[in-house]
Scaffold this motif. Sequence first.
Motif, PDB file in Angstrom:
ATOM      1  N   GLY A 114      33.860  52.724 -55.279  1.00  0.00           N
ATOM      2  CA  GLY A 114      34.505  53.844 -55.946  1.00  0.00           C
ATOM      3  C   GLY A 114      34.581  53.608 -57.451  1.00  0.00           C
ATOM      4  O   GLY A 114      34.894  52.498 -57.893  1.00  0.00           O
ATOM      5  N   LEU A 115      34.306  54.640 -58.229  1.00  0.00           N
ATOM      6  CA  LEU A 115      34.349  54.547 -59.690  1.00  0.00           C
ATOM      7  C   LEU A 115      35.466  55.448 -60.211  1.00  0.00           C
ATOM      8  O   LEU A 115      35.406  56.671 -60.063  1.00  0.00           O
ATOM      9  N   LEU A 141      32.275  58.913 -56.904  1.00  0.00           N
ATOM     10  CA  LEU A 141      32.537  59.135 -58.320  1.00  0.00           C
ATOM     11  C   LEU A 141      33.864  59.862 -58.463  1.00  0.00           C
ATOM     12  O   LEU A 141      33.975  61.049 -58.139  1.00  0.00           O
ATOM     13  N   GLY A 142      34.880  59.153 -58.939  1.00  0.00           N
ATOM     14  CA  GLY A 142      36.196  59.741 -59.076  1.00  0.00           C
ATOM     15  C   GLY A 142      36.353  60.544 -60.349  1.00  0.00           C
ATOM     16  O   GLY A 142      35.433  60.639 -61.179  1.00  0.00           O
ATOM     17  N   ALA A 143      37.538  61.113 -60.522  1.00  0.00           N
ATOM     18  CA  ALA A 143      37.832  61.946 -61.692  1.00  0.00           C
ATOM     19  C   ALA A 143      37.570  61.183 -62.980  1.00  0.00           C
ATOM     20  O   ALA A 143      37.888  59.997 -63.100  1.00  0.00           O
ATOM     21  N   ASP A 205      34.321  48.102 -42.782  1.00  0.00           N
ATOM     22  CA  ASP A 205      34.441  49.441 -43.358  1.00  0.00           C
ATOM     23  C   ASP A 205      35.514  49.425 -44.446  1.00  0.00           C
ATOM     24  O   ASP A 205      36.697  49.263 -44.153  1.00  0.00           O
ATOM     25  N   PHE A 206      35.091  49.601 -45.672  1.00  0.00           N
ATOM     26  CA  PHE A 206      36.060  49.591 -46.776  1.00  0.00           C
ATOM     27  C   PHE A 206      35.449  50.243 -48.007  1.00  0.00           C
ATOM     28  O   PHE A 206      34.234  50.447 -48.098  1.00  0.00           O
ATOM     29  N   THR A 207      36.317  50.542 -48.971  1.00  0.00           N
ATOM     30  CA  THR A 207      35.892  50.995 -50.296  1.00  0.00           C
ATOM     31  C   THR A 207      36.501  50.059 -51.332  1.00  0.00           C
ATOM     32  O   THR A 207      37.696  49.776 -51.284  1.00  0.00           O
ATOM     33  N   VAL A 208      35.700  49.559 -52.246  1.00  0.00           N
ATOM     34  CA  VAL A 208      36.210  48.778 -53.365  1.00  0.00           C
ATOM     35  C   VAL A 208      36.087  49.638 -54.617  1.00  0.00           C
ATOM     36  O   VAL A 208      35.040  50.230 -54.874  1.00  0.00           O
ATOM     37  N   ILE A 209      37.197  49.749 -55.364  1.00  0.00           N
ATOM     38  CA  ILE A 209      37.275  50.659 -56.502  1.00  0.00           C
ATOM     39  C   ILE A 209      37.377  49.869 -57.803  1.00  0.00           C
ATOM     40  O   ILE A 209      38.177  48.930 -57.907  1.00  0.00           O
ATOM     41  N   VAL A 210      36.567  50.265 -58.787  1.00  0.00           N
ATOM     42  CA  VAL A 210      36.667  49.673 -60.128  1.00  0.00           C
ATOM     43  C   VAL A 210      37.036  50.775 -61.111  1.00  0.00           C
ATOM     44  O   VAL A 210      36.755  51.951 -60.888  1.00  0.00           O
ATOM     45  N   GLY A 211      37.676  50.370 -62.216  1.00  0.00           N
ATOM     46  CA  GLY A 211      38.228  51.353 -63.133  1.00  0.00           C
ATOM     47  C   GLY A 211      37.505  51.453 -64.464  1.00  0.00           C
ATOM     48  O   GLY A 211      36.469  50.827 -64.703  1.00  0.00           O
ATOM     49  N   ASN A 212      38.094  52.224 -65.325  1.00  0.00           N
ATOM     50  CA  ASN A 212      37.568  52.511 -66.664  1.00  0.00           C
ATOM     51  C   ASN A 212      37.317  51.236 -67.462  1.00  0.00           C
ATOM     52  O   ASN A 212      38.067  50.265 -67.358  1.00  0.00           O
ATOM     53  N   GLU A 213      36.251  51.266 -68.291  1.00  0.00           N
ATOM     54  CA  GLU A 213      35.844  50.098 -69.063  1.00  0.00           C
ATOM     55  C   GLU A 213      36.963  49.534 -69.927  1.00  0.00           C
ATOM     56  O   GLU A 213      37.090  48.316 -70.081  1.00  0.00           O
ATOM     57  N   GLY A 214      37.778  50.392 -70.510  1.00  0.00           N
ATOM     58  CA  GLY A 214      38.817  49.912 -71.414  1.00  0.00           C
ATOM     59  C   GLY A 214      40.198  49.823 -70.795  1.00  0.00           C
ATOM     60  O   GLY A 214      40.974  48.910 -71.108  1.00  0.00           O
TER      61      GLY A 214
END
Length: 253
Positions: A114-115, A141-143, A205-214
């Motif tokens: 997830g992004l 692709l998240g908000a 079964d899973f989702t790994v989410i990473v966040g905004n660069e800054g």
Amino acid sequence: MEKITSIKNSKIKDWVKLRTTHGRKKFGQYLLEGRHPVQEALQAGIDYDYIVINEEYAEEDWLTDIDSDKLIVIDDAVTNHLSDTVHSQGIFLIGLIDQNQNTIPKDLDGKWLGLDNVQDPGNIGTMIRTADAAGYAGVVLGAGTADIYNPKILRSMQGSQFHIQIVRTNLLDWIQESKVQHHETYGSLLDQDAIDYQDAVASDDFTVIVGNEGNGMTPEIAQATTKNLYIPIKGLAESLNVAIAAGVLMFTL
């Protein structure tokens, strides 16, 4: 087949607009450039309106399978005008935007990335290619995440978007549906309640989410995940590039 030799041709004018988000929304199309990505798209059977090719390559064998009504030949001047790169390969596809990408799948089996509000085209393309290489089912692709049909992202993905599922939706909705389907969600966050990623025992079964660069993940999403993980920084660097961090997490989990 049609041949176009003027940059003032109406089709060319419209296709140049596909470099912009507004143009893509207006026409429901996107411009894919490059031999490898175009051939990957054709092999995947995606929907498209035209294959546009420089006259230098018009007699290549792989083009014999293309409907002549969908094949357009262009000269060097039009190629350079249409291209978004310094050294164009002169091979383009006018694709149709998949409206089904906004729907959460009924079955969330497998591993997903997830992004959350990720902006950099190179990072996004790299992460999608890495998810493909790691055998993931898809990428969410998240908000706030950049448009997947941005030409720079399309080039960076190198066709991996045709190998896995791409979904654009609100990540909070995704997490809620994940709970219904007993699908775990892991955030990436340097927080006192987060656990070392090496100590995480992931299910199938899973989702790994990473966040905004800054700014990292948004607080709402960080609070909604099953658990949050961190990657220990052993040197003096303040943080890892988000694409590198995502790669470490995807392959480890």
